[in-house]
Design a protein around this motif. Sequence first.
Motif, PDB file in Angstrom:
ATOM      1  N   LEU A   1      96.037  91.925 -10.875  1.00 24.80           N
ATOM      2  CA  LEU A   1      96.706  91.647 -12.145  1.00 24.80           C
ATOM      3  C   LEU A   1      95.698  91.355 -13.251  1.00 24.80           C
ATOM      4  CD1 LEU A   1      99.551  89.501 -10.618  1.00 24.80           C
ATOM      5  CD2 LEU A   1      99.884  91.673 -11.806  1.00 24.80           C
ATOM      6  N   ALA A   2      94.578  90.726 -12.892  1.00 28.04           N
ATOM      7  CA  ALA A   2      93.516  90.518 -13.871  1.00 28.04           C
ATOM      8  C   ALA A   2      92.953  91.861 -14.329  1.00 28.04           C
ATOM      9  CB  ALA A   2      92.414  89.645 -13.274  1.00 28.04           C
ATOM     10  N   ALA A   3      92.868  92.824 -13.400  1.00 24.60           N
ATOM     11  CA  ALA A   3      92.402  94.165 -13.758  1.00 24.60           C
ATOM     12  C   ALA A   3      93.418  94.856 -14.671  1.00 24.60           C
ATOM     13  CB  ALA A   3      92.161  94.994 -12.500  1.00 24.60           C
ATOM     14  N   GLU A   4      94.705  94.676 -14.411  1.00 25.94           N
ATOM     15  CA  GLU A   4      95.735  95.237 -15.292  1.00 25.94           C
ATOM     16  C   GLU A   4      95.603  94.667 -16.700  1.00 25.94           C
ATOM     17  OE1 GLU A   4      99.807  95.509 -14.064  1.00 25.94           O
ATOM     18  OE2 GLU A   4      99.250  95.338 -11.950  1.00 25.94           O
ATOM     19  N   ALA A   5      95.387  93.341 -16.777  1.00 25.66           N
ATOM     20  CA  ALA A   5      95.233  92.702 -18.078  1.00 25.66           C
ATOM     21  C   ALA A   5      93.999  93.246 -18.794  1.00 25.66           C
ATOM     22  CB  ALA A   5      95.130  91.189 -17.909  1.00 25.66           C
ATOM     23  N   TYR A   6      92.929  93.475 -18.049  1.00 26.10           N
ATOM     24  CA  TYR A   6      91.706  94.028 -18.640  1.00 26.10           C
ATOM     25  C   TYR A   6      91.983  95.411 -19.230  1.00 26.10           C
ATOM     26  CZ  TYR A   6      86.858  95.556 -19.169  1.00 26.10           C
ATOM     27  OH  TYR A   6      85.672  96.016 -19.687  1.00 26.10           O
ATOM     28  N   TYR A   7      92.672  96.249 -18.457  1.00 23.61           N
ATOM     29  CA  TYR A   7      92.962  97.604 -18.944  1.00 23.61           C
ATOM     30  C   TYR A   7      93.818  97.567 -20.203  1.00 23.61           C
ATOM     31  CZ  TYR A   7      94.909 102.307 -19.223  1.00 23.61           C
ATOM     32  OH  TYR A   7      95.311 103.537 -19.677  1.00 23.61           O
ATOM     33  N   ALA A   8      94.820  96.685 -20.230  1.00 21.56           N
ATOM     34  CA  ALA A   8      95.680  96.589 -21.407  1.00 21.56           C
ATOM     35  C   ALA A   8      94.863  96.193 -22.634  1.00 21.56           C
ATOM     36  CB  ALA A   8      96.790  95.582 -21.160  1.00 21.56           C
ATOM     37  N   LEU A   9      94.048  95.146 -22.477  1.00 19.39           N
ATOM     38  CA  LEU A   9      93.316  94.603 -23.615  1.00 19.39           C
ATOM     39  C   LEU A   9      92.136  95.473 -24.026  1.00 19.39           C
ATOM     40  CD1 LEU A   9      93.380  90.885 -22.480  1.00 19.39           C
ATOM     41  CD2 LEU A   9      94.467  91.762 -24.551  1.00 19.39           C
ATOM     42  N   LYS A  10      91.363  95.920 -23.046  1.00 16.82           N
ATOM     43  CA  LYS A  10      90.126  96.633 -23.343  1.00 16.82           C
ATOM     44  C   LYS A  10      90.299  98.153 -23.371  1.00 16.82           C
ATOM     45  CE  LYS A  10      87.933  92.663 -23.136  1.00 16.82           C
ATOM     46  NZ  LYS A  10      87.410  91.988 -24.343  1.00 16.82           N
TER      47      LYS A  10
ATOM     48  N   ASN B   1      90.022  86.225   2.089  1.00 15.64           N
ATOM     49  CA  ASN B   1      90.398  87.205   1.081  1.00 15.64           C
ATOM     50  C   ASN B   1      89.158  87.935   0.581  1.00 15.64           C
ATOM     51  OD1 ASN B   1      93.397  87.031   0.203  1.00 15.64           O
ATOM     52  ND2 ASN B   1      92.787  84.893   0.465  1.00 15.64           N
ATOM     53  N   VAL B   2      89.350  89.165   0.073  1.00 17.83           N
ATOM     54  CA  VAL B   2      88.249  89.954  -0.469  1.00 17.83           C
ATOM     55  C   VAL B   2      88.472  90.198  -1.964  1.00 17.83           C
ATOM     56  CG1 VAL B   2      87.770  91.070   1.738  1.00 17.83           C
ATOM     57  CG2 VAL B   2      89.344  92.163   0.129  1.00 17.83           C
ATOM     58  N   PHE B   3      87.429  90.704  -2.631  1.00 18.88           N
ATOM     59  CA  PHE B   3      87.437  90.870  -4.077  1.00 18.88           C
ATOM     60  C   PHE B   3      86.805  92.208  -4.410  1.00 18.88           C
ATOM     61  CE2 PHE B   3      88.129  88.428  -7.936  1.00 18.88           C
ATOM     62  CZ  PHE B   3      87.386  89.103  -8.890  1.00 18.88           C
ATOM     63  N   SER B   4      87.333  92.919  -5.426  1.00 24.03           N
ATOM     64  CA  SER B   4      86.722  94.197  -5.797  1.00 24.03           C
ATOM     65  C   SER B   4      87.097  94.573  -7.221  1.00 24.03           C
ATOM     66  CB  SER B   4      87.174  95.314  -4.847  1.00 24.03           C
ATOM     67  OG  SER B   4      88.462  95.791  -5.193  1.00 24.03           O
ATOM     68  N   GLY B   5      86.466  95.637  -7.712  1.00 28.65           N
ATOM     69  CA  GLY B   5      86.888  96.244  -8.957  1.00 28.65           C
ATOM     70  C   GLY B   5      88.069  97.173  -8.703  1.00 28.65           C
TER      71      GLY B   5
ATOM     72  N   THR C   1      84.865  97.351 -13.288  1.00 32.06           N
ATOM     73  CA  THR C   1      83.960  96.820 -12.281  1.00 32.06           C
ATOM     74  C   THR C   1      84.435  95.459 -11.785  1.00 32.06           C
ATOM     75  OG1 THR C   1      82.544  95.657 -13.871  1.00 32.06           O
ATOM     76  CG2 THR C   1      82.056  97.989 -13.452  1.00 32.06           C
ATOM     77  N   SER C   2      83.916  95.061 -10.630  1.00 28.95           N
ATOM     78  CA  SER C   2      84.276  93.759 -10.067  1.00 28.95           C
ATOM     79  C   SER C   2      83.841  92.627 -11.000  1.00 28.95           C
ATOM     80  CB  SER C   2      83.647  93.580  -8.683  1.00 28.95           C
ATOM     81  OG  SER C   2      82.243  93.704  -8.747  1.00 28.95           O
ATOM     82  N   SER C   3      82.716  92.787 -11.695  1.00 26.16           N
ATOM     83  CA  SER C   3      82.264  91.741 -12.616  1.00 26.16           C
ATOM     84  C   SER C   3      83.183  91.654 -13.830  1.00 26.16           C
ATOM     85  CB  SER C   3      80.816  92.005 -13.060  1.00 26.16           C
ATOM     86  OG  SER C   3      80.705  93.251 -13.715  1.00 26.16           O
ATOM     87  N   GLN C   4      83.702  92.793 -14.298  1.00 29.28           N
ATOM     88  CA  GLN C   4      84.638  92.768 -15.428  1.00 29.28           C
ATOM     89  C   GLN C   4      85.963  92.117 -15.019  1.00 29.28           C
ATOM     90  OE1 GLN C   4      84.498  97.004 -16.195  1.00 29.28           O
ATOM     91  NE2 GLN C   4      83.254  96.742 -18.030  1.00 29.28           N
ATOM     92  N   VAL C   5      86.413  92.402 -13.811  1.00 26.69           N
ATOM     93  CA  VAL C   5      87.621  91.756 -13.316  1.00 26.69           C
ATOM     94  C   VAL C   5      87.390  90.268 -13.152  1.00 26.69           C
ATOM     95  CG1 VAL C   5      89.276  91.621 -11.425  1.00 26.69           C
ATOM     96  CG2 VAL C   5      88.405  93.848 -12.139  1.00 26.69           C
ATOM     97  N   ALA C   6      86.234  89.895 -12.607  1.00 26.62           N
ATOM     98  CA  ALA C   6      85.929  88.491 -12.381  1.00 26.62           C
ATOM     99  C   ALA C   6      85.907  87.715 -13.703  1.00 26.62           C
ATOM    100  CB  ALA C   6      84.599  88.354 -11.668  1.00 26.62           C
ATOM    101  N   ALA C   7      85.315  88.330 -14.748  1.00 27.86           N
ATOM    102  CA  ALA C   7      85.275  87.665 -16.043  1.00 27.86           C
ATOM    103  C   ALA C   7      86.679  87.446 -16.586  1.00 27.86           C
ATOM    104  CB  ALA C   7      84.450  88.509 -17.023  1.00 27.86           C
TER     105      ALA C   7
END
Length: 429
Positions: A167-176, A394-398, A417-423
């Motif tokens: 969901l953080a990645a979805e938010a990133y795509y919407a905003l960025k 749990n695991v983490f990825s981009g 990227t995983s770092s962009q999602v993490a931020a």
Amino acid sequence: MKGIKKWVKATAALASLSMVAAACGSGSSSSSSSSSSATTAASTGPLTVGELLPMSGAEAFVGQWFDHGIKAGVYEINHHGGVLGHQLTTALQDTAGDPVDAVTAWKSLQLQHPNFVTGPSSLSIMGVINQFQQQKVVDLMEGGTTQLDHMTQSYIYRVFPSDSVLLAAEAYYALKGLNCTKASLIYTSDANAQAEVPPLTAAFTGNGGKILDNEQIQAGQSSYLSEVSRAFANNPQCVFFHADPQTAATLFANVKQLGHLNVHFITGDTGTSIQLAQAVGLADASKWMTGMAAPAAYAPAYNEFLAAYKGQWNSSKPLPASPAMYDAVVMAALAMTAAHSTNPHVWVKYITKISNPPGTPVYTYAQGVALLKQGKKINYQGASGPENFNQYHNVFSGFDVQQFNTAGVLHTVQSITSSQVAAMYNSKG
């Protein structure tokens, strides 16, 4: 995994639980005593990979995704010598995507004495989650439910990132990616779909976005005109949504009917399902709908997966989400190899030892076995990405943002990227 939901609690029968406990003990190999001829025979027999999957119901396609990955993993192991002299075989039980039916499926699966279990999905994991710990049966599952973000069960490992990360990645795509700062939400009203709303809202609003409207819809209704009207009343720049294919077909028909099919609809990994795209209509999905998929981070691992997938299924086009379940089988086999035992009580402790750093990166089962025989510490890098487990297993990825074209072929719109999602995840409100 988004779209793999619904929960209730349930318990299994004591007699069946006793049977599986005994079965796990008798199925062990080199670390277990083997004084009887029956135990000696068992030590060279096949090991059963249990599958608890939604093979029927509204999201049966998810079960098909997972099954394809599991069987590709079994193919990979068996074509590279098996595990400590054992070949793998599978036993499949249908959860129907329901936590109550999952209990019945679990009881039936116990009678087949699985060495470890793959699944169930988010739809039904909570119905049987306590059974794995009680019976000391290793479970490697794929599903994004946020209810597992802080799980403490030592026998369960989630091999795909949580929905809160997705969901953080979805938010990133919407905003960025879309420059969407004003959005509406349309989610089915079941409890676990609604559990995704807070982390999505936090990631989106915590990074500058604004939620204009949040609509809860009942799945399977004949019309959503009222909900669509409210969702678009304040002119959102994009819409976050989740619905099964049947519900999505009606929802998008209503959106189109009211003249609002002119903004992007963002959904999770079910957005990479051809069933959902066809329900929306490929012409419209190719313009207005995107889904999310974990990228193949490591080419050597993914290429090995493709070879196994083609060998098992005679296809070079893997189904979505199948790489992670392939990784689950490979990791289980490597953990047994590292432990010199097929006893789940023993090898469960080796899952993080073969998957987490430090260690020599390995991308295939054969490569891992060779290094383990040399006494080396390994770090398995999967076809679905890094399988590094945190303290909650749990695991983490981009993620890749993906979309179907009019011919029904997926392509990547943007890689996050995983770092962009993490931020994005760490800066949420």
